[in-house]
Scaffold this motif. Structure first.
Motif, PDB file in Angstrom:
ATOM      1  N   MET A  36      14.549  20.155 -46.315  1.00  0.00           N
ATOM      2  CA  MET A  36      14.248  18.741 -46.116  1.00  0.00           C
ATOM      3  C   MET A  36      13.802  18.145 -47.445  1.00  0.00           C
ATOM      4  SD  MET A  36      10.595  19.140 -44.201  1.00  0.00           S
ATOM      5  CE  MET A  36       9.422  18.094 -45.028  1.00  0.00           C
ATOM      6  N   PRO A  37      13.697  16.836 -47.532  1.00  0.00           N
ATOM      7  CA  PRO A  37      13.149  16.256 -48.752  1.00  0.00           C
ATOM      8  C   PRO A  37      11.726  16.770 -48.973  1.00  0.00           C
ATOM      9  CG  PRO A  37      14.140  14.553 -47.386  1.00  0.00           C
ATOM     10  CD  PRO A  37      14.101  15.808 -46.562  1.00  0.00           C
ATOM     11  N   ALA A  38      11.363  17.008 -50.213  1.00  0.00           N
ATOM     12  CA  ALA A  38      10.021  17.488 -50.535  1.00  0.00           C
ATOM     13  C   ALA A  38       8.964  16.542 -49.978  1.00  0.00           C
ATOM     14  CB  ALA A  38       9.861  17.623 -52.049  1.00  0.00           C
ATOM     15  N   SER A  39       7.859  17.140 -49.547  1.00  0.00           N
ATOM     16  CA  SER A  39       6.729  16.370 -49.030  1.00  0.00           C
ATOM     17  C   SER A  39       5.461  17.142 -49.362  1.00  0.00           C
ATOM     18  CB  SER A  39       6.849  16.186 -47.513  1.00  0.00           C
ATOM     19  OG  SER A  39       6.647  17.424 -46.862  1.00  0.00           O
ATOM     20  N   LEU A  40       4.326  16.575 -49.043  1.00  0.00           N
ATOM     21  CA  LEU A  40       3.073  17.294 -49.272  1.00  0.00           C
ATOM     22  C   LEU A  40       2.966  18.524 -48.382  1.00  0.00           C
ATOM     23  CD1 LEU A  40       0.556  14.352 -49.742  1.00  0.00           C
ATOM     24  CD2 LEU A  40       1.621  15.791 -51.490  1.00  0.00           C
ATOM     25  N   ALA A  41       3.661  18.528 -47.272  1.00  0.00           N
ATOM     26  CA  ALA A  41       3.652  19.686 -46.363  1.00  0.00           C
ATOM     27  C   ALA A  41       4.681  20.745 -46.766  1.00  0.00           C
ATOM     28  CB  ALA A  41       3.910  19.224 -44.937  1.00  0.00           C
ATOM     29  N   ALA A  42       5.614  20.390 -47.635  1.00  0.00           N
ATOM     30  CA  ALA A  42       6.648  21.333 -48.087  1.00  0.00           C
ATOM     31  C   ALA A  42       7.127  20.878 -49.466  1.00  0.00           C
ATOM     32  CB  ALA A  42       7.798  21.400 -47.092  1.00  0.00           C
ATOM     33  N   LEU A  43       6.379  21.261 -50.492  1.00  0.00           N
ATOM     34  CA  LEU A  43       6.668  20.778 -51.847  1.00  0.00           C
ATOM     35  C   LEU A  43       8.052  21.182 -52.341  1.00  0.00           C
ATOM     36  CD1 LEU A  43       3.184  21.320 -53.545  1.00  0.00           C
ATOM     37  CD2 LEU A  43       4.249  19.141 -52.877  1.00  0.00           C
ATOM     38  N   LYS A  44       8.521  22.349 -51.929  1.00  0.00           N
ATOM     39  CA  LYS A  44       9.862  22.792 -52.329  1.00  0.00           C
ATOM     40  C   LYS A  44      10.926  22.305 -51.349  1.00  0.00           C
ATOM     41  CE  LYS A  44       7.881  26.910 -52.889  1.00  0.00           C
ATOM     42  NZ  LYS A  44       7.811  28.343 -52.739  1.00  0.00           N
ATOM     43  N   GLY A  45      10.478  21.689 -50.261  1.00  0.00           N
ATOM     44  CA  GLY A  45      11.414  21.170 -49.270  1.00  0.00           C
ATOM     45  C   GLY A  45      12.076  22.239 -48.429  1.00  0.00           C
ATOM     46  N   LEU A  46      11.456  23.410 -48.361  1.00  0.00           N
ATOM     47  CA  LEU A  46      12.062  24.522 -47.636  1.00  0.00           C
ATOM     48  C   LEU A  46      11.004  25.182 -46.759  1.00  0.00           C
ATOM     49  CD1 LEU A  46      14.883  25.898 -47.602  1.00  0.00           C
ATOM     50  CD2 LEU A  46      13.981  27.519 -49.257  1.00  0.00           C
ATOM     51  N   TYR A  47      11.270  25.195 -45.459  1.00  0.00           N
ATOM     52  CA  TYR A  47      10.331  25.863 -44.563  1.00  0.00           C
ATOM     53  C   TYR A  47      11.099  26.563 -43.457  1.00  0.00           C
ATOM     54  CZ  TYR A  47      10.653  22.087 -41.050  1.00  0.00           C
ATOM     55  OH  TYR A  47      11.077  21.203 -40.100  1.00  0.00           O
ATOM     56  N   GLY A  48      10.381  27.337 -42.682  1.00  0.00           N
ATOM     57  CA  GLY A  48      11.001  28.063 -41.589  1.00  0.00           C
ATOM     58  C   GLY A  48      10.359  27.732 -40.269  1.00  0.00           C
ATOM     59  N   GLU A  49      11.130  27.943 -39.233  1.00  0.00           N
ATOM     60  CA  GLU A  49      10.621  27.778 -37.874  1.00  0.00           C
ATOM     61  C   GLU A  49      10.982  29.039 -37.094  1.00  0.00           C
ATOM     62  OE1 GLU A  49      10.663  24.593 -34.204  1.00  0.00           O
ATOM     63  OE2 GLU A  49      12.155  24.389 -35.783  1.00  0.00           O
ATOM     64  N   VAL A  50       9.989  29.624 -36.448  1.00  0.00           N
ATOM     65  CA  VAL A  50      10.207  30.817 -35.637  1.00  0.00           C
ATOM     66  C   VAL A  50      10.728  30.381 -34.273  1.00  0.00           C
ATOM     67  CG1 VAL A  50       9.116  32.810 -34.533  1.00  0.00           C
ATOM     68  CG2 VAL A  50       8.363  32.069 -36.811  1.00  0.00           C
ATOM     69  N   LEU A  51      11.805  31.023 -33.845  1.00  0.00           N
ATOM     70  CA  LEU A  51      12.403  30.751 -32.541  1.00  0.00           C
ATOM     71  C   LEU A  51      12.621  32.074 -31.816  1.00  0.00           C
ATOM     72  CD1 LEU A  51      15.280  28.414 -33.777  1.00  0.00           C
ATOM     73  CD2 LEU A  51      13.066  27.684 -32.885  1.00  0.00           C
ATOM     74  N   ASN A  52      12.627  32.031 -30.525  1.00  0.00           N
ATOM     75  CA  ASN A  52      13.129  33.129 -29.714  1.00  0.00           C
ATOM     76  C   ASN A  52      12.482  34.482 -30.009  1.00  0.00           C
ATOM     77  OD1 ASN A  52      16.036  33.157 -28.016  1.00  0.00           O
ATOM     78  ND2 ASN A  52      15.193  35.144 -28.448  1.00  0.00           N
ATOM     79  N   VAL A  53      11.184  34.580 -29.902  1.00  0.00           N
ATOM     80  CA  VAL A  53      10.516  35.877 -30.008  1.00  0.00           C
ATOM     81  C   VAL A  53      10.633  36.517 -28.630  1.00  0.00           C
ATOM     82  CG1 VAL A  53       8.328  37.045 -30.470  1.00  0.00           C
ATOM     83  CG2 VAL A  53       8.956  34.975 -31.764  1.00  0.00           C
ATOM     84  N   TYR A  54      11.416  37.588 -28.542  1.00  0.00           N
ATOM     85  CA  TYR A  54      11.704  38.170 -27.232  1.00  0.00           C
ATOM     86  C   TYR A  54      11.842  39.687 -27.326  1.00  0.00           C
ATOM     87  CZ  TYR A  54      13.906  39.161 -22.756  1.00  0.00           C
ATOM     88  OH  TYR A  54      14.178  39.666 -21.507  1.00  0.00           O
ATOM     89  N   THR A  55      11.238  40.352 -26.349  1.00  0.00           N
ATOM     90  CA  THR A  55      11.372  41.801 -26.201  1.00  0.00           C
ATOM     91  C   THR A  55      11.790  42.093 -24.767  1.00  0.00           C
ATOM     92  OG1 THR A  55       9.598  42.167 -27.804  1.00  0.00           O
ATOM     93  CG2 THR A  55      10.162  44.022 -26.390  1.00  0.00           C
ATOM     94  N   GLU A  56      12.747  42.979 -24.600  1.00  0.00           N
ATOM     95  CA  GLU A  56      13.130  43.387 -23.248  1.00  0.00           C
ATOM     96  C   GLU A  56      11.908  43.958 -22.539  1.00  0.00           C
ATOM     97  OE1 GLU A  56      16.523  45.941 -23.085  1.00  0.00           O
ATOM     98  OE2 GLU A  56      17.885  44.323 -23.609  1.00  0.00           O
ATOM     99  N   PRO A  57      11.766  43.672 -21.242  1.00  0.00           N
ATOM    100  CA  PRO A  57      10.546  44.078 -20.516  1.00  0.00           C
ATOM    101  C   PRO A  57      10.142  45.542 -20.681  1.00  0.00           C
ATOM    102  CG  PRO A  57      11.827  42.576 -19.168  1.00  0.00           C
ATOM    103  CD  PRO A  57      12.665  42.872 -20.400  1.00  0.00           C
ATOM    104  N   ALA A  58      11.074  46.462 -20.668  1.00  0.00           N
ATOM    105  CA  ALA A  58      10.731  47.888 -20.764  1.00  0.00           C
ATOM    106  C   ALA A  58      10.153  48.275 -22.123  1.00  0.00           C
ATOM    107  CB  ALA A  58      11.977  48.738 -20.476  1.00  0.00           C
ATOM    108  N   TYR A  59      10.282  47.405 -23.126  1.00  0.00           N
ATOM    109  CA  TYR A  59       9.824  47.720 -24.481  1.00  0.00           C
ATOM    110  C   TYR A  59       8.601  46.904 -24.909  1.00  0.00           C
ATOM    111  CZ  TYR A  59      14.073  50.411 -25.053  1.00  0.00           C
ATOM    112  OH  TYR A  59      15.061  51.356 -24.923  1.00  0.00           O
ATOM    113  N   ARG A  60       8.047  46.134 -24.004  1.00  0.00           N
ATOM    114  CA  ARG A  60       6.919  45.271 -24.343  1.00  0.00           C
ATOM    115  C   ARG A  60       5.635  46.078 -24.540  1.00  0.00           C
ATOM    116  NH1 ARG A  60       8.503  40.220 -20.336  1.00  0.00           N
ATOM    117  NH2 ARG A  60      10.347  39.674 -21.566  1.00  0.00           N
TER     118      ARG A  60
END
Length: 158
Positions: free
Chosen positions: A77-101
Motif C-alpha cells: 500500500m502507499p507508505a503511511s505512519l502505520a507502514a513506512l515501507k508500505g508493506l504489511y501482512g495479514e494472517v488468514l486461515n489459521v486451521y488445524t484438523e481436529p485430531a491434531y489440535r
C-alpha cells in the motif's frame, strides 16, 4: 507423529481448498452446497494466481498429509505512519484438523510466519483473532491494536 513444516506449493492447491472450506465450516458452523461450489471455483483460481507471491501458506504435514495451515497475505500500500515501507501482512486461515489440535502446530507455524515476515521486511502483521485463537496470539507477541478509526464495511448485494 512425524510432523514436517513446509511452505505450500501449487501441487497442494486441492488440499488447501479442502482445508479452507473446513476452516469456514469450523468458524461459521456450516457451508451450503452452493457456497462450497462457489468457494471451490474461486479458491482454485486464486491459489493458482497468488500462491507463493501475495499469499504464502505455511503447512504442517504428517506423512505428507497437510494437517495444519497458516496463511500470510502480503499487502502493498502507499507508505503511511502505520507502514513506512508500505508493506504489511495479514494472517488468514489459521486451521488445524481436529485430531491434531493442542499439539503446538499452530504455534510453530505462526513462529515461521513471523520469521518470514521479518525476513522479507514487513512493517507489521495484522490478524483478527477468534476467541479460541486469542491466547495463542498473545502468547507469541501479538497485541490488540490501537484503533484510531472505526472499522466499517460496505457490502454489495448479490
Amino acid at each position: 507423529m512425524d510432523i514436517v513444516f513446509t511452505e505450500a506449493t501449487k501441487e497442494d492447491i486441492e488440499d488447501l481448498i479442502k482445508l479452507r472450506i473446513a476452516y469456514m465450516i469450523d468458524d461459521f458452523g456450516k457451508v451450503s452446497d452452493s457456497e462450497k461450489e462457489c468457494m471451490q471455483k474461486q479458491l482454485a483460481d486464486y491459489f493458482n494466481r497468488k500462491l507463493g507471491d501475495e499469499l504464502i501458506v505455511f503447512t504442517a504435514r504428517d506423512g505428507g498429509k497437510i494437517v495444519a495451515v497458516v496463511y500470510l497475505h502480503i499487502i502493498e500500500m502507499p507508505a503511511s505512519l502505520a507502514a513506512l515501507k508500505g508493506l504489511y501482512g495479514e494472517v488468514l486461515n489459521v486451521y488445524t484438523e481436529p485430531a491434531y489440535r493442542r499439539r503446538g502446530l499452530c504455534t510453530a507455524l505462526m513462529k515461521k510466519l513471523l520469521d518470514y515476515g521479518k525476513k522479507i521486511g514487513l512493517d507489521r502483521i495484522d490478524l483478527s483473532a477468534t476467541e479460541k485463537g486469542y491466547p495463542l496470539y498473545v502468547k507469541i507477541g501479538f497485541a490488540e491494536k490501537e484503533q484510531r478509526y472505526t472499522d466499517m464495511r460496505y457490502k454489495y448485494k448479490s
